[in-house]
Motif scaffolding. Structure first.
Motif, PDB file in Angstrom:
ATOM      1  N   LYS A  87      -0.855  23.320 -32.104  1.00 44.43           N
ATOM      2  CA  LYS A  87      -1.880  23.701 -33.027  1.00 44.43           C
ATOM      3  C   LYS A  87      -2.544  24.566 -33.133  1.00 44.43           C
ATOM      4  O   LYS A  87      -3.683  23.978 -31.536  1.00 44.43           O
ATOM      5  CB  LYS A  87      -2.297  22.378 -33.163  1.00 44.43           C
ATOM      6  CG  LYS A  87      -1.510  21.292 -33.820  1.00 44.43           C
ATOM      7  CD  LYS A  87      -1.823  20.057 -33.840  1.00 44.43           C
ATOM      8  CE  LYS A  87      -0.747  18.544 -34.121  1.00 44.43           C
ATOM      9  NZ  LYS A  87      -1.334  17.338 -34.360  1.00 44.43           N
ATOM     10  N   VAL A  88      -3.631  24.820 -33.781  1.00 46.26           N
ATOM     11  CA  VAL A  88      -5.111  26.183 -33.644  1.00 46.26           C
ATOM     12  C   VAL A  88      -5.895  24.994 -33.195  1.00 46.26           C
ATOM     13  O   VAL A  88      -6.228  24.099 -33.694  1.00 46.26           O
ATOM     14  CB  VAL A  88      -5.179  26.697 -35.062  1.00 46.26           C
ATOM     15  CG1 VAL A  88      -6.670  27.918 -34.856  1.00 46.26           C
ATOM     16  CG2 VAL A  88      -4.298  27.397 -35.222  1.00 46.26           C
ATOM     17  N   ASN A  89      -7.071  25.724 -31.814  1.00 43.49           N
ATOM     18  CA  ASN A  89      -8.124  24.600 -31.179  1.00 43.49           C
ATOM     19  C   ASN A  89      -9.186  25.612 -32.251  1.00 43.49           C
ATOM     20  O   ASN A  89      -9.190  26.733 -32.857  1.00 43.49           O
ATOM     21  CB  ASN A  89      -7.803  25.514 -29.615  1.00 43.49           C
ATOM     22  CG  ASN A  89      -8.606  24.946 -29.500  1.00 43.49           C
ATOM     23  OD1 ASN A  89     -10.273  24.335 -29.618  1.00 43.49           O
ATOM     24  ND2 ASN A  89      -9.132  25.220 -27.637  1.00 43.49           N
ATOM     25  N   PRO A  90      -9.301  24.349 -33.554  1.00 48.09           N
ATOM     26  CA  PRO A  90     -10.679  24.486 -34.031  1.00 48.09           C
ATOM     27  C   PRO A  90     -11.582  24.925 -33.064  1.00 48.09           C
ATOM     28  O   PRO A  90     -13.264  25.677 -33.535  1.00 48.09           O
ATOM     29  CB  PRO A  90     -10.816  22.531 -34.379  1.00 48.09           C
ATOM     30  CG  PRO A  90     -10.210  22.604 -33.546  1.00 48.09           C
ATOM     31  CD  PRO A  90      -8.685  22.899 -32.863  1.00 48.09           C
ATOM     32  N   LYS A  95      -6.658  30.814 -30.098  1.00 48.03           N
ATOM     33  CA  LYS A  95      -5.865  30.054 -29.327  1.00 48.03           C
ATOM     34  C   LYS A  95      -4.976  28.718 -29.832  1.00 48.03           C
ATOM     35  O   LYS A  95      -5.882  28.652 -30.810  1.00 48.03           O
ATOM     36  CB  LYS A  95      -6.886  28.901 -27.830  1.00 48.03           C
ATOM     37  CG  LYS A  95      -7.222  30.308 -26.609  1.00 48.03           C
ATOM     38  CD  LYS A  95      -7.729  29.923 -26.124  1.00 48.03           C
ATOM     39  CE  LYS A  95      -8.475  30.961 -25.348  1.00 48.03           C
ATOM     40  NZ  LYS A  95      -8.245  30.679 -23.828  1.00 48.03           N
ATOM     41  N   TYR A  96      -3.883  28.219 -29.061  1.00 45.34           N
ATOM     42  CA  TYR A  96      -3.594  27.395 -29.490  1.00 45.34           C
ATOM     43  C   TYR A  96      -3.112  26.050 -28.573  1.00 45.34           C
ATOM     44  O   TYR A  96      -3.550  25.799 -27.437  1.00 45.34           O
ATOM     45  CB  TYR A  96      -1.937  27.645 -29.950  1.00 45.34           C
ATOM     46  CG  TYR A  96      -1.192  28.377 -30.865  1.00 45.34           C
ATOM     47  CD1 TYR A  96      -1.042  27.900 -32.057  1.00 45.34           C
ATOM     48  CD2 TYR A  96      -1.439  29.649 -30.880  1.00 45.34           C
ATOM     49  CE1 TYR A  96      -0.370  28.279 -33.264  1.00 45.34           C
ATOM     50  CE2 TYR A  96      -0.923  30.513 -31.999  1.00 45.34           C
ATOM     51  CZ  TYR A  96      -0.924  30.012 -33.056  1.00 45.34           C
ATOM     52  OH  TYR A  96      -0.886  30.903 -34.519  1.00 45.34           O
ATOM     53  N   MET A  97      -3.514  25.016 -29.632  1.00 48.18           N
ATOM     54  CA  MET A  97      -3.079  23.150 -28.296  1.00 48.18           C
ATOM     55  C   MET A  97      -2.051  23.203 -28.247  1.00 48.18           C
ATOM     56  O   MET A  97      -1.809  23.512 -29.559  1.00 48.18           O
ATOM     57  CB  MET A  97      -4.234  22.484 -28.641  1.00 48.18           C
ATOM     58  CG  MET A  97      -5.637  23.075 -28.719  1.00 48.18           C
ATOM     59  SD  MET A  97      -6.726  21.753 -29.225  1.00 48.18           S
ATOM     60  CE  MET A  97      -6.279  20.982 -30.793  1.00 48.18           C
ATOM     61  N   LEU A  98      -1.240  22.175 -27.334  1.00 44.70           N
ATOM     62  CA  LEU A  98      -0.151  22.444 -27.118  1.00 44.70           C
ATOM     63  C   LEU A  98       0.147  20.782 -27.112  1.00 44.70           C
ATOM     64  O   LEU A  98      -0.929  20.019 -26.107  1.00 44.70           O
ATOM     65  CB  LEU A  98       0.596  22.937 -26.216  1.00 44.70           C
ATOM     66  CG  LEU A  98       0.460  24.346 -25.990  1.00 44.70           C
ATOM     67  CD1 LEU A  98       1.025  25.236 -24.367  1.00 44.70           C
ATOM     68  CD2 LEU A  98       1.248  24.785 -26.723  1.00 44.70           C
ATOM     69  N   ASN A  99       0.677  20.004 -27.909  1.00 46.76           N
ATOM     70  CA  ASN A  99       1.364  18.300 -27.539  1.00 46.76           C
ATOM     71  C   ASN A  99       2.531  18.423 -27.848  1.00 46.76           C
ATOM     72  O   ASN A  99       3.091  19.106 -28.516  1.00 46.76           O
ATOM     73  CB  ASN A  99       0.176  18.065 -29.132  1.00 46.76           C
ATOM     74  CG  ASN A  99      -0.904  17.829 -29.212  1.00 46.76           C
ATOM     75  OD1 ASN A  99      -0.791  17.712 -28.009  1.00 46.76           O
ATOM     76  ND2 ASN A  99      -1.773  18.869 -29.706  1.00 46.76           N
ATOM     77  N   THR A 100       3.125  17.531 -26.819  1.00 43.11           N
ATOM     78  CA  THR A 100       3.951  16.800 -27.268  1.00 43.11           C
ATOM     79  C   THR A 100       5.407  16.574 -27.855  1.00 43.11           C
ATOM     80  O   THR A 100       4.060  15.540 -29.136  1.00 43.11           O
ATOM     81  CB  THR A 100       4.677  16.349 -25.930  1.00 43.11           C
ATOM     82  OG1 THR A 100       3.638  15.079 -25.696  1.00 43.11           O
ATOM     83  CG2 THR A 100       4.822  17.165 -24.125  1.00 43.11           C
ATOM     84  N   THR A 101       6.093  16.228 -28.840  1.00 43.72           N
ATOM     85  CA  THR A 101       6.354  15.749 -30.005  1.00 43.72           C
ATOM     86  C   THR A 101       6.814  14.220 -30.051  1.00 43.72           C
ATOM     87  O   THR A 101       7.483  13.706 -28.319  1.00 43.72           O
ATOM     88  CB  THR A 101       7.567  16.020 -30.984  1.00 43.72           C
ATOM     89  OG1 THR A 101       8.614  16.382 -29.785  1.00 43.72           O
ATOM     90  CG2 THR A 101       6.657  17.507 -31.411  1.00 43.72           C
ATOM     91  N   SER A 102       7.519  12.850 -30.756  1.00 42.18           N
ATOM     92  CA  SER A 102       7.812  11.990 -30.434  1.00 42.18           C
ATOM     93  C   SER A 102       9.309  12.182 -29.461  1.00 42.18           C
ATOM     94  O   SER A 102       9.344  11.768 -28.502  1.00 42.18           O
ATOM     95  CB  SER A 102       7.993  11.457 -31.244  1.00 42.18           C
ATOM     96  OG  SER A 102       8.987  12.008 -32.199  1.00 42.18           O
ATOM     97  N   LYS A 103       9.974  13.031 -29.768  1.00 48.73           N
ATOM     98  CA  LYS A 103      11.478  13.293 -28.825  1.00 48.73           C
ATOM     99  C   LYS A 103      11.002  14.028 -27.482  1.00 48.73           C
ATOM    100  O   LYS A 103      11.413  13.260 -26.374  1.00 48.73           O
ATOM    101  CB  LYS A 103      11.428  14.983 -29.243  1.00 48.73           C
ATOM    102  CG  LYS A 103      12.907  15.204 -29.062  1.00 48.73           C
ATOM    103  CD  LYS A 103      13.615  17.034 -29.561  1.00 48.73           C
ATOM    104  CE  LYS A 103      15.069  17.184 -29.247  1.00 48.73           C
ATOM    105  NZ  LYS A 103      15.339  18.161 -29.878  1.00 48.73           N
ATOM    106  N   ALA A 104       9.834  14.464 -26.902  1.00 58.78           N
ATOM    107  CA  ALA A 104       9.556  14.654 -25.331  1.00 58.78           C
ATOM    108  C   ALA A 104       9.164  13.243 -25.280  1.00 58.78           C
ATOM    109  O   ALA A 104       9.402  13.179 -23.764  1.00 58.78           O
ATOM    110  CB  ALA A 104       8.748  15.919 -26.163  1.00 58.78           C
ATOM    111  N   ASN A 105       7.955  12.837 -25.784  1.00 58.97           N
ATOM    112  CA  ASN A 105       7.686  11.695 -25.167  1.00 58.97           C
ATOM    113  C   ASN A 105       9.206  10.257 -25.036  1.00 58.97           C
ATOM    114  O   ASN A 105       8.493   9.621 -23.625  1.00 58.97           O
ATOM    115  CB  ASN A 105       6.739  10.943 -26.414  1.00 58.97           C
ATOM    116  CG  ASN A 105       5.331  11.553 -26.594  1.00 58.97           C
ATOM    117  OD1 ASN A 105       5.219  12.867 -25.676  1.00 58.97           O
ATOM    118  ND2 ASN A 105       4.506  11.652 -27.435  1.00 58.97           N
TER     119      ASN A 105
END
Length: 149
Positions: A87-90, A95-105
């Protein structure tokens, strides 16, 4: 010939060679247990993002000492496989912010259990807590030493 020499571990080997050997063998073990996911070293990136939601690709570069191009390629692959979202860092639209998905979680607890099993098999115990702290501090010191290189 001793068993340990088969893995390239000799008394006069540099300390870092032992650390590298440990890391490589842990990755082999992990990959053998989750070979169907074809993640390789990228599972470490998933773990880092899982533990630090909003991490940037530059953060991964600093943490793992890989090139920006290598991290970008891996993040793109993890995004395509559905493990990470960018996601774009506001605060900084470049820069992008990275987050895990439910699959990774769902995957992370499995990886952590496999890692604990590996540690038990190779002889890492609770008594090694001080050693873990010391090695972590060495890693942090190394990152600081080379961050502007």
């Amino acid at each position: 010939m001793e068993d340990e020499s088969v893995q390239g571990i000799f008394d006069n080997s540099p300390f870092i060679a032992w650390i590298h050997n440990i890391s490589k063998n842990q990755m082999k073990y992990l990959n053998s247990k989750i070979h169907d996911m074809n993640l390789g070293h990228e599972m470490r990136y998933i773990m880092a993002v899982y533990d630090n939601q909003g991490l940037s690709q530059d953060d991964l570069v600093a943490i793992f000492g890989q090139s920006k191009a290598s991290i970008a390629k891996s993040v793109r692959k993890l995004e395509e496989k559905g493990y990470i979202e960018r996601k774009v860092n506001p605060d900084n639209r470049r820069k992008y912010m990275l987050n895990t998905t439910s699959k990774a979680n769902e995957l992370v607890p499995r990886i952590r259990q496999i890692s604990k099993d590996w540690e038990k098999e190779v002889g890492i115990t609770e008594e090694d807590a001080e050693l873990r702290k010391r090695i972590r501090q060495i890693a942090v010191n190394g990152m600081k030493l080379t961050e502007d290189m």
